[in-house]
Design a protein around this motif. Structure first.
Motif, short mmCIF file in Angstrom:
data_model
loop_
_atom_site.label_atom_id
_atom_site.label_comp_id
_atom_site.label_asym_id
_atom_site.label_seq_id
_atom_site.Cartn_x
_atom_site.Cartn_y
_atom_site.Cartn_z
N MET A 128 0.84 -1.21 0.00
CA MET A 128 0.00 0.00 0.00
C MET A 128 0.87 1.26 0.00
O MET A 128 0.60 2.21 -0.73
CB MET A 128 -0.93 0.02 1.21
N ALA A 129 1.93 1.25 0.80
CA ALA A 129 2.83 2.40 0.85
C ALA A 129 3.52 2.59 -0.49
O ALA A 129 3.61 3.71 -1.00
CB ALA A 129 3.87 2.21 1.95
N LYS B 91 4.17 9.77 -7.93
CA LYS B 91 5.21 10.01 -8.94
C LYS B 91 4.70 9.77 -10.37
O LYS B 91 5.47 9.94 -11.32
CB LYS B 91 6.39 9.07 -8.68
N ARG B 92 3.43 9.34 -10.46
CA ARG B 92 2.83 8.99 -11.76
C ARG B 92 3.63 7.90 -12.48
O ARG B 92 3.88 7.97 -13.67
CB ARG B 92 2.68 10.21 -12.64
N LYS B 93 4.06 6.90 -11.71
CA LYS B 93 4.81 5.77 -12.26
C LYS B 93 3.95 4.51 -12.23
O LYS B 93 2.81 4.54 -11.78
CB LYS B 93 6.10 5.56 -11.48
N ARG B 94 4.53 3.43 -12.70
CA ARG B 94 3.82 2.16 -12.78
C ARG B 94 3.32 1.73 -11.41
O ARG B 94 4.06 1.74 -10.44
CB ARG B 94 4.74 1.10 -13.36
N ARG B 95 2.04 1.35 -11.36
CA ARG B 95 1.36 1.02 -10.10
C ARG B 95 1.23 -0.48 -9.89
O ARG B 95 1.42 -1.27 -10.81
CB ARG B 95 -0.05 1.63 -10.13
N ILE B 96 0.88 -0.85 -8.70
CA ILE B 96 0.58 -2.25 -8.38
C ILE B 96 -0.88 -2.50 -8.75
O ILE B 96 -1.76 -1.74 -8.33
CB ILE B 96 0.81 -2.53 -6.88
#
Length: 90
Positions: free
Chosen positions: A19-20, A28-33
């Motif tokens: 979650m963190a 950061k607008r990067k790839r998410r889980i």
């Protein structure tokens, strides 16, 4: 029994950290889980860690699926843990 408790602790720590990490990546607008993965770890025993992580990091707290899903998985986890512990003690 000790292995089972260790497993649960590790799953909850991983769920909390996921979650963190996902919150950090979102900022950061990067790839998410993927949400499936977050729910998967919660379903495999990490629901408490995921639920605490949601509110600690204020992440996914506006998504109905998480608001309802994590507490539901927490109840399922608790029932399964009860049955497993009861079975191990028998």
């Amino acid at each position: 029994m000790r292995i089972f408790i260790t497993y649960l602790v590790i799953m909850n720590i991983i769920s909390f950290c996921l979650m963190a990490y996902d919150k950090s990546q979102a900022g950061k607008r990067k790839r998410r889980i993927p949400e499936k993965r977050l729910f998967g770890y919660a379903a495999c025993g990490g629901a408490l860690g995921a639920w605490i992580g949601m509110y600690t990091w204020r992440h996914k707290t506006k998504h109905t699926s998480f608001i309802l899903g994590m507490p539901a998985l927490l109840v399922v986890n608790a029932v399964l843990i009860y049955w497993i512990v009861k079975g191990l003690q028998a």
